[in-house]
Write a protein that holds these residues in place. Sequence first.
Motif, PDB file in Angstrom:
ATOM      1  N   LEU A  94      -1.987  -7.900   3.107  1.00 27.69           N
ATOM      2  CA  LEU A  94      -1.404  -6.732   3.778  1.00 27.69           C
ATOM      3  C   LEU A  94      -0.864  -5.726   2.771  1.00 27.69           C
ATOM      4  CD1 LEU A  94       0.457  -8.502   6.725  1.00 27.69           C
ATOM      5  CD2 LEU A  94      -1.588  -7.094   6.880  1.00 27.69           C
ATOM      6  N   LEU A  95      -0.251  -6.219   1.711  1.00 26.63           N
ATOM      7  CA  LEU A  95       0.278  -5.315   0.685  1.00 26.63           C
ATOM      8  C   LEU A  95      -0.841  -4.528   0.015  1.00 26.63           C
ATOM      9  CD1 LEU A  95       3.008  -7.553  -1.006  1.00 26.63           C
ATOM     10  CD2 LEU A  95       3.401  -5.455   0.290  1.00 26.63           C
ATOM     11  N   ILE A  96      -1.958  -5.206  -0.261  1.00 20.75           N
ATOM     12  CA  ILE A  96      -3.089  -4.533  -0.915  1.00 20.75           C
ATOM     13  C   ILE A  96      -3.694  -3.480   0.007  1.00 20.75           C
ATOM     14  CG2 ILE A  96      -5.441  -4.853  -1.791  1.00 20.75           C
ATOM     15  CD1 ILE A  96      -4.525  -7.618  -2.798  1.00 20.75           C
ATOM     16  N   ILE A  97      -3.948  -3.869   1.242  1.00 23.48           N
ATOM     17  CA  ILE A  97      -4.596  -2.954   2.190  1.00 23.48           C
ATOM     18  C   ILE A  97      -3.692  -1.775   2.524  1.00 23.48           C
ATOM     19  CG2 ILE A  97      -5.543  -2.705   4.518  1.00 23.48           C
ATOM     20  CD1 ILE A  97      -7.313  -4.272   2.580  1.00 23.48           C
ATOM     21  N   ARG A  98      -2.420  -2.035   2.767  1.00 23.49           N
ATOM     22  CA  ARG A  98      -1.500  -0.954   3.137  1.00 23.49           C
ATOM     23  C   ARG A  98      -1.011  -0.159   1.934  1.00 23.49           C
ATOM     24  NH1 ARG A  98       3.183  -3.553   6.037  1.00 23.49           N
ATOM     25  NH2 ARG A  98       3.618  -1.501   6.892  1.00 23.49           N
ATOM     26  N   GLY A  99      -1.204  -0.709   0.727  1.00 25.29           N
ATOM     27  CA  GLY A  99      -0.706  -0.052  -0.470  1.00 25.29           C
ATOM     28  C   GLY A  99      -1.737   0.726  -1.250  1.00 25.29           C
ATOM     29  N   PRO A 118      -5.167   3.618  -0.957  1.00 22.39           N
ATOM     30  CA  PRO A 118      -5.752   4.644  -0.068  1.00 22.39           C
ATOM     31  C   PRO A 118      -6.986   4.136   0.666  1.00 22.39           C
ATOM     32  CG  PRO A 118      -5.340   5.519  -2.274  1.00 22.39           C
ATOM     33  CD  PRO A 118      -5.174   4.032  -2.370  1.00 22.39           C
ATOM     34  N   LEU A 119      -7.131   4.575   1.901  1.00 21.56           N
ATOM     35  CA  LEU A 119      -8.301   4.206   2.691  1.00 21.56           C
ATOM     36  C   LEU A 119      -9.579   4.697   2.025  1.00 21.56           C
ATOM     37  CD1 LEU A 119      -9.746   3.125   5.173  1.00 21.56           C
ATOM     38  CD2 LEU A 119      -9.069   5.195   6.415  1.00 21.56           C
ATOM     39  N   MET A 120      -9.545   5.869   1.411  1.00 21.33           N
ATOM     40  CA  MET A 120     -10.730   6.387   0.733  1.00 21.33           C
ATOM     41  C   MET A 120     -11.185   5.443  -0.383  1.00 21.33           C
ATOM     42  SD  MET A 120     -11.327  10.133  -1.025  1.00 21.33           S
ATOM     43  CE  MET A 120     -10.964  10.983   0.519  1.00 21.33           C
ATOM     44  N   LEU A 121     -10.222   4.904  -1.125  1.00 20.43           N
ATOM     45  CA  LEU A 121     -10.546   3.951  -2.193  1.00 20.43           C
ATOM     46  C   LEU A 121     -11.168   2.691  -1.611  1.00 20.43           C
ATOM     47  CD1 LEU A 121     -10.425   2.975  -5.134  1.00 20.43           C
ATOM     48  CD2 LEU A 121      -8.077   2.219  -4.688  1.00 20.43           C
ATOM     49  N   GLN A 122     -10.639   2.216  -0.486  1.00 26.56           N
ATOM     50  CA  GLN A 122     -11.172   1.018   0.160  1.00 26.56           C
ATOM     51  C   GLN A 122     -12.604   1.250   0.634  1.00 26.56           C
ATOM     52  OE1 GLN A 122      -8.332  -0.136   3.204  1.00 26.56           O
ATOM     53  NE2 GLN A 122      -6.632   0.150   1.777  1.00 26.56           N
ATOM     54  N   LEU A 123     -12.890   2.435   1.135  1.00 20.30           N
ATOM     55  CA  LEU A 123     -14.262   2.759   1.547  1.00 20.30           C
ATOM     56  C   LEU A 123     -15.214   2.687   0.350  1.00 20.30           C
ATOM     57  CD1 LEU A 123     -13.423   5.739   3.905  1.00 20.30           C
ATOM     58  CD2 LEU A 123     -14.806   3.775   4.588  1.00 20.30           C
ATOM     59  N   LEU A 124     -14.784   3.227  -0.774  1.00 19.85           N
ATOM     60  CA  LEU A 124     -15.622   3.209  -1.980  1.00 19.85           C
ATOM     61  C   LEU A 124     -15.841   1.786  -2.485  1.00 19.85           C
ATOM     62  CD1 LEU A 124     -14.071   6.275  -3.848  1.00 19.85           C
ATOM     63  CD2 LEU A 124     -16.344   6.168  -2.802  1.00 19.85           C
ATOM     64  N   VAL A 126     -16.794  -1.712   8.308  1.00 21.23           N
ATOM     65  CA  VAL A 126     -16.106  -2.856   7.697  1.00 21.23           C
ATOM     66  C   VAL A 126     -14.798  -2.407   7.048  1.00 21.23           C
ATOM     67  CG1 VAL A 126     -16.225  -4.578   5.857  1.00 21.23           C
ATOM     68  CG2 VAL A 126     -18.191  -4.227   7.355  1.00 21.23           C
ATOM     69  N   ALA A 127     -14.856  -1.338   6.255  1.00 17.49           N
ATOM     70  CA  ALA A 127     -13.663  -0.851   5.562  1.00 17.49           C
ATOM     71  C   ALA A 127     -12.588  -0.382   6.540  1.00 17.49           C
ATOM     72  CB  ALA A 127     -14.039   0.283   4.608  1.00 17.49           C
ATOM     73  N   THR A 163     -11.666   9.059  10.751  1.00 16.69           N
ATOM     74  CA  THR A 163     -13.125   8.912  10.797  1.00 16.69           C
ATOM     75  C   THR A 163     -13.800   9.918   9.866  1.00 16.69           C
ATOM     76  OG1 THR A 163     -13.268  10.400  12.727  1.00 16.69           O
ATOM     77  CG2 THR A 163     -13.147   8.030  13.173  1.00 16.69           C
ATOM     78  N   ALA A 164     -13.104  11.019   9.573  1.00 13.20           N
ATOM     79  CA  ALA A 164     -13.676  12.033   8.680  1.00 13.20           C
ATOM     80  C   ALA A 164     -13.819  11.519   7.251  1.00 13.20           C
ATOM     81  CB  ALA A 164     -12.801  13.291   8.682  1.00 13.20           C
ATOM     82  N   LEU A 165     -13.047  10.476   6.882  1.00  9.76           N
ATOM     83  CA  LEU A 165     -13.077   9.970   5.511  1.00  9.76           C
ATOM     84  C   LEU A 165     -14.371   9.227   5.178  1.00  9.76           C
ATOM     85  CD1 LEU A 165      -9.413   8.648   5.081  1.00  9.76           C
ATOM     86  CD2 LEU A 165     -10.399  10.770   4.194  1.00  9.76           C
ATOM     87  N   VAL A 166     -15.113   8.794   6.209  1.00  6.04           N
ATOM     88  CA  VAL A 166     -16.339   8.030   5.923  1.00  6.04           C
ATOM     89  C   VAL A 166     -17.397   8.894   5.240  1.00  6.04           C
ATOM     90  CG1 VAL A 166     -15.914   6.440   7.838  1.00  6.04           C
ATOM     91  CG2 VAL A 166     -17.378   8.437   8.210  1.00  6.04           C
TER      92      VAL A 166
END
Length: 225
Positions: A56-61, A63-69, A101-102, A168-171
């Motif tokens: 949870l710390l990793i996911i919430r800490g 950026p979503l954009m980084l997780q998508l990449l 998935v991201a 959704t725009a971040l995808v």
Amino acid sequence: MSDRYIKMLKAMFAGSLTSLEVFALTLIFAIPLALPIAMGRMSKKKILSGVTNVFLLIIRGTPLMLQLLVVYFGPGLLVRWLVQQGFDVSFKWNRFVAAIVALAINYSAYFAEIYRGGIEAIPKGQYEAAKVLGYTSRQTFFHIVIPQVIKRIVPAMGNEVITLVKDTALVSVIGVSELLMVAKERQGALFSFIPLFIAGVFYFFMNWLVSIGFQKLEKKLGYYN
């Protein structure tokens, strides 16, 4: 209306459908996935709760954009490394699937914390009363606790779902042709602000529908007050 604008509207309609698909599929996977994560976070087993907390710390800490990449490019880099080590591995990652998935992982983490807050807010007397009445732990959780939790978490869930509409725009960062990406492309081609205006109207309308839906759900669950 000129052919250019007709083509623009067709492209933006296709982009809006992609945005809706990303939104719907993320909710379909994230909402149920969040429950076991929340249970792991509340587990009395220190290893399980510790691992879940780190997740949870990793996911919430980050950026979503980084997780998508990472989700999109990470498996390919891993496969390349395995091939270099002599393993016979082949892998092809779909952009749209990677986006779902991201987003599902990201939002399941936030939903899990909302679930945890709702579950922990239930008075211990509820559990004790259920035990006296002969309910099993499973029956207590699903028939007594969960309905009350749903009522408590509706406002917070509504906020997160509204955020998802915009996220959704971040995808587009991994090349998924959703509405905003199409709007920016058409704006550059037409030298017009109209595509971005139409995209803004779409996001506003979507969030307006989400708000109405959650307001009605809150009223429907009013009998728990």
